[in-house]
Design an enzyme around this catalytic site. Structure first.
Site, PDB file in Angstrom:
ATOM      1  N   ASP A 123      71.684  85.997 109.881  1.00  0.00           N
ATOM      2  CA  ASP A 123      73.024  85.940 109.300  1.00  0.00           C
ATOM      3  C   ASP A 123      73.089  86.890 108.100  1.00  0.00           C
ATOM      4  OD1 ASP A 123      75.491  83.596 109.387  1.00  0.00           O
ATOM      5  OD2 ASP A 123      75.362  84.909 107.634  1.00  0.00           O
ATOM      6  N   ASN A 129      80.007  75.572 114.214  1.00  0.00           N
ATOM      7  CA  ASN A 129      81.326  75.356 113.612  1.00  0.00           C
ATOM      8  C   ASN A 129      82.388  75.719 114.642  1.00  0.00           C
ATOM      9  OD1 ASN A 129      80.230  74.662 111.075  1.00  0.00           O
ATOM     10  ND2 ASN A 129      80.005  76.822 110.550  1.00  0.00           N
ATOM     11  N   HIS A 134      78.847  80.941 118.348  1.00  0.00           N
ATOM     12  CA  HIS A 134      77.518  81.157 117.776  1.00  0.00           C
ATOM     13  C   HIS A 134      76.951  79.844 117.276  1.00  0.00           C
ATOM     14  CE1 HIS A 134      80.599  81.776 114.696  1.00  0.00           C
ATOM     15  NE2 HIS A 134      79.762  81.211 113.848  1.00  0.00           N
TER      16      HIS A 134
HETATM   17  P1  AMP Z   1      81.169  80.637 111.132  1.00  0.00           P
HETATM   18  O1  AMP Z   1      81.749  80.408 109.772  1.00  0.00           O
HETATM   19  O2  AMP Z   1      80.525  79.415 111.734  1.00  0.00           O
HETATM   20  O3  AMP Z   1      82.156  81.289 112.060  1.00  0.00           O
HETATM   21  O4  AMP Z   1      79.962  81.637 110.908  1.00  0.00           O
HETATM   22  C1  AMP Z   1      80.078  83.007 110.972  1.00  0.00           C
HETATM   23  C2  AMP Z   1      78.816  83.554 110.374  1.00  0.00           C
HETATM   24  O5  AMP Z   1      78.669  84.905 110.771  1.00  0.00           O
HETATM   25  C3  AMP Z   1      78.782  83.525 108.850  1.00  0.00           C
HETATM   26  O6  AMP Z   1      77.658  82.775 108.425  1.00  0.00           O
HETATM   27  C4  AMP Z   1      78.674  85.003 108.471  1.00  0.00           C
HETATM   28  O7  AMP Z   1      77.864  85.222 107.347  1.00  0.00           O
HETATM   29  C5  AMP Z   1      78.077  85.608 109.731  1.00  0.00           C
HETATM   30  N1  AMP Z   1      78.359  87.011 109.980  1.00  0.00           N
HETATM   31  C6  AMP Z   1      79.566  87.626 109.974  1.00  0.00           C
HETATM   32  N2  AMP Z   1      79.443  88.920 110.293  1.00  0.00           N
HETATM   33  C7  AMP Z   1      78.125  89.130 110.518  1.00  0.00           C
HETATM   34  C8  AMP Z   1      77.354  90.270 110.888  1.00  0.00           C
HETATM   35  N3  AMP Z   1      77.912  91.472 111.097  1.00  0.00           N
HETATM   36  N4  AMP Z   1      76.014  90.129 111.018  1.00  0.00           N
HETATM   37  C9  AMP Z   1      75.430  88.925 110.801  1.00  0.00           C
HETATM   38  N5  AMP Z   1      76.108  87.815 110.473  1.00  0.00           N
HETATM   39  C10 AMP Z   1      77.424  87.914 110.330  1.00  0.00           C
END
Ligand code: AMP
Ligand code: ZN
Length: 118
Positions: free
Chosen positions: A34, A91, A104
């Site tokens: 992440d 989530n 995810h």
């Molecule tokens: P959610 O809030 O459950 O949708 O989680 C989305 C997650 O994706 C968050 O923890 C972000 O930090 C992560 N995220 C967003 N863009 C990227 C990226 N390009 N590479 C890695 N993680 C990401």
């Protein structure tokens, strides 16, 4: 919704068109760090096929959903947090704070995790 979404960053990570620190991948899933970690280990596990959220998972997606959990335990073992413990979280929707609409699974570990989550 299944397949590939042009404006989806996780689809681009799955195809290698967007950089990510990949820890594991196979024909069905990709696991990567992440970008904004909430724990010493914060890994995301995604299906290669686009699905907006768990709400979009259909009967035909059961195999990949099962596989995501197996990969979570495999990666937890790989990075050395399996024995001490870790958490997996999906989530789903606005109230749960979903911000990326490509399904995810979060794998979190490396520190004590409080319960219940916020
Ligand atoms: P959610 O809030 O459950 O949708 O989680 C989305 C997650 O994706 C968050 O923890 C972000 O930090 C992560 N995220 C967003 N863009 C990227 C990226 N390009 N590479 C890695 N993680 C990401
Ligand atoms: Zn996607």
């Amino acid at each position: 919704m299944s397949g590939y979404e042009l404006d989806c960053v996780f689809c681009h990570i799955a195809t290698g068109d967007h950089p990510a620190e990949i820890l594991y991948q196979d024909d069905q899933v990709v696991a990567f760090k992440d970008i904004n970690p909430q724990a010493p280990w914060h890994i995301l596990i995604i299906p290669r096929e686009h699905m907006d959220s768990l709400n979009d998972a259909a009967a035909q997606d059961e195999a990949v959903l099962r596989h995501m959990l197996r990969v979570a335990s495999k990666v937890a073992n790989q990075v050395g947090i399996a024995e001490e413990g870790y958490r997996v979280v999906i989530n789903t929707g606005p109230r749960a704070g979903q911000s990326v609409f490509h399904l995810h699974l979060h794998l979190l570990g490396g520190r004590p995790l409080r319960w219940p989550p916020g």
